[in-house]
Design an enzyme around this catalytic site. Structure first.
Site, PDB file in Angstrom:
ATOM      1  N   SER A 157       0.913  -1.072   0.035  1.00 56.81           N
ATOM      2  CA  SER A 157       0.018  -0.026  -0.009  1.00 56.81           C
ATOM      3  C   SER A 157       0.859   1.261   0.129  1.00 56.81           C
ATOM      4  O   SER A 157       2.151   1.224  -0.244  1.00 56.81           O
ATOM      5  CB  SER A 157      -0.808   0.014   1.116  1.00 56.81           C
ATOM      6  OG  SER A 157      -1.911   0.855   0.952  1.00 56.81           O
ATOM      7  N   ASN A 158       0.227   2.370   0.294  1.00 58.71           N
ATOM      8  CA  ASN A 158       1.117   3.708   0.456  1.00 58.71           C
ATOM      9  C   ASN A 158       0.446   4.445   1.521  1.00 58.71           C
ATOM     10  O   ASN A 158      -0.402   4.034   2.232  1.00 58.71           O
ATOM     11  CB  ASN A 158       0.924   4.322  -0.964  1.00 58.71           C
ATOM     12  CG  ASN A 158      -0.367   4.747  -1.405  1.00 58.71           C
ATOM     13  OD1 ASN A 158      -1.239   5.329  -0.665  1.00 58.71           O
ATOM     14  ND2 ASN A 158      -0.880   4.173  -2.311  1.00 58.71           N
ATOM     15  N   TYR A 159       1.148   5.577   1.889  1.00 56.79           N
ATOM     16  CA  TYR A 159       0.864   6.424   2.900  1.00 56.79           C
ATOM     17  C   TYR A 159      -0.399   7.316   2.733  1.00 56.79           C
ATOM     18  O   TYR A 159      -0.719   8.294   3.616  1.00 56.79           O
ATOM     19  CB  TYR A 159       2.075   7.218   3.142  1.00 56.79           C
ATOM     20  CG  TYR A 159       3.177   6.483   3.939  1.00 56.79           C
ATOM     21  CD1 TYR A 159       3.092   5.858   5.139  1.00 56.79           C
ATOM     22  CD2 TYR A 159       4.327   6.232   3.375  1.00 56.79           C
ATOM     23  CE1 TYR A 159       3.973   5.152   5.643  1.00 56.79           C
ATOM     24  CE2 TYR A 159       5.581   5.662   3.765  1.00 56.79           C
ATOM     25  CZ  TYR A 159       5.246   5.091   4.990  1.00 56.79           C
ATOM     26  OH  TYR A 159       6.171   4.335   5.525  1.00 56.79           O
ATOM     27  N   SER A 160      -1.094   7.303   1.634  1.00 52.32           N
ATOM     28  CA  SER A 160      -2.094   8.270   1.397  1.00 52.32           C
ATOM     29  C   SER A 160      -3.098   8.117   2.673  1.00 52.32           C
ATOM     30  O   SER A 160      -3.721   6.868   3.120  1.00 52.32           O
ATOM     31  CB  SER A 160      -2.978   7.722   0.062  1.00 52.32           C
ATOM     32  OG  SER A 160      -4.001   8.593   0.003  1.00 52.32           O
ATOM     33  N   ALA A 183      -4.972   7.331  -4.221  1.00 51.99           N
ATOM     34  CA  ALA A 183      -3.320   6.887  -4.757  1.00 51.99           C
ATOM     35  C   ALA A 183      -3.453   5.467  -5.009  1.00 51.99           C
ATOM     36  O   ALA A 183      -3.154   4.668  -4.141  1.00 51.99           O
ATOM     37  CB  ALA A 183      -2.418   7.206  -3.467  1.00 51.99           C
TER      38      ALA A 183
END
Ligand code: CTP
Length: 404
Positions: free
Chosen positions: A213-216, A280
């Protein structure tokens, strides 16, 4: 200004309660119907008779009163009746009860029965030290996160004789704030339009307990959805996993992966006027996800990744005439040319070049620095703004290109 609007006015027990008959008068004069919900402490500071007289309705306080006149579910009908709920003054005790969901009087009970899309305005008033205490600030943050608008107290002389922060704003200021919240956004080009917004990160499953995943945080997409709804649009928000409350009036669809996001968004493509890709979306996903948990071995491990669908590009390249496509391009400084390329490649009408610096702009933070690039070659550099204000600027730009 407020003709035909039904307002619940919650009054709790602070000295500023003595100013509330004036607030009732302003509301009534502008055409609103006002139901006062006062706590027993409030009625030590302001007379029940004054409030009942100016509002032309009995003041409601306790839940179990003798005068229910057969209206045993009055709190429910009031929650349905109200177009807005104002709590002024809101004491530390009332804030704590509202933030935790206690409902032991009519004020707190109606706070729970109010329909979720109705605006709530809270005007805290108390001694400055109390106001700045951790618990009051925590409760205010909770209420703000739930979508309540907090009207900051003013500085000035306090009941204690000290001077400082904590005074309830004047009734005129509270009235203006409420009128602004209830104003019909008839001038907005978005009024009556259908908007689809994607927000947040996606999670791409590796196995039963792990994902990419990502930090969004989803804050930018949620701010856009909230503002579009305030402008009168029908808003559908397709979001990855985030820890944010649904903005008032927004229809929310929760998803996890990019494929799920596309599957949820695709049926909404056809009858939307505007698609804003603020999510994102992970560009890749593990080729095969494993059920259960992958066990470690005494060797390196490789995960083969395959491309995810591009949701925004799919919308933009297949859309009908008149439908607008707006995207974001998160790039580190200097990446404006990448943003321009995305605008062209994805055939967008507008792209927000979102500078990622890890501190004031990009993921997780509350502020953003955007440069708006239009299909017509226009470039609008926005300063450092809160995500709410950045969302408003983006939608202002969208309004100028939206077919009426
Ligand atoms: N987007 C999308 N679906 C994807 C990838 C991106 O809808 N699979 C949308 C985003 O919501 C954003 C825009 O496309 O509005 C650009 O996303 P970004 O991640 O900046 O660019 P990418 O196209 O993924 O390119 P890169 O990661 O190489 O910068």
């Amino acid at each position: 200004m407020l003709t035909g609007r039904n307002i619940l006015l919650g009054i709790s027990g602070g000295i500023a309660a003595y100013k509330t008959p004036q607030l009732v008068r302003l509301l009534k004069k502008s055409g609103a119907d006002v139901q006062v919900l006062a706590t027993t402490s409030a009625l030590k500071f302001v007379s029940e008779l004054s409030l009942a007289t100016v509002s032309n309705r009995p003041v409601l306080t306790g839940i179990f009163t003798a005068d229910t006149e057969g209206e045993y579910t009055r709190h429910i009908s009031l929650g349905e009746w109200a177009d807005a709920f104002v709590i002024a003054p809101a004491t530390a005790n009332t804030l704590a009860r509202l933030a935790t969901g206690l409902c032991d009087d009519m004020l707190s009970l109606c706070f729970l029965t109010l329909r979720p899309d109705k605006p709530v305005l809270i005007a805290p008033a108390m001694d400055g030290h109390m106001y700045n205490s951790l618990s009051v600030q925590r409760n205010l943050s909770t209420l703000a996160e739930e979508g309540c608008r907090i009207l900051e107290p003013e500085s000035g002389s306090l009941a204690s004789g000290q001077c400082g922060l904590g005074r309830m704003p004047e009734p005129e200021t509270i009235f203006e704030a409420l009128a602004g919240m209830l104003a019909t956004p008839e001038k907005s080009a978005l009024n009556g339009k259908t908007v689809v917004v994607t927000a947040g990160p996606t999670r791409e499953k590796i196995d039963g307990v792990r994902f990419l995943s990502n930090y969004s945080s989803g804050k930018m997409g949620f701010a856009i959805a909230a503002d579009a709804a305030r402008r009168g649009a029908v808003v559908r928000l397709v979001t990855g996993p985030v820890n944010l409350p649904t903005p008032p009036g927004v229809e929310r669809i929760d998803v996890e992966s990019a494929e799920q996001m596309l599957a949820a968004a695709r049926p909404l493509f056809d009858d939307c006027d505007l698609f804003i890709g603020a999510a994102a979306v992970a560009d890749y996903r593990p080729e095969a996800s494993v059920e259960g948990k992958i066990k470690k071995k005494d060797a390196e491990m490789e995960i083969r990744l395959v491309r995810n669908p591009d949701i925004l590009a799919e919308f933009a390249t297949n859309r009908k005439p008149g439908q607008l496509a707006v995207g974001f391009a998160l790039e580190t400084a200097g990446g404006i040319d990448y943003a321009r390329k995305k605008l062209t490649d994805k055939q967008l009408d507008l792209i927000a070049f979102n500078i990622y610096n890890g501190h004031t702009s990009g993921f997780e933070v509350d502020t953003n620095v955007l440069t708006l690039l239009g299909r017509d070659g226009s470039v609008t550099e926005l300063p450092l703004l809160s995500k709410e204000k950045a969302a408003a600027k983006l939608l202002d730009a969208v309004e100028t290109i939206l077919p009426r």
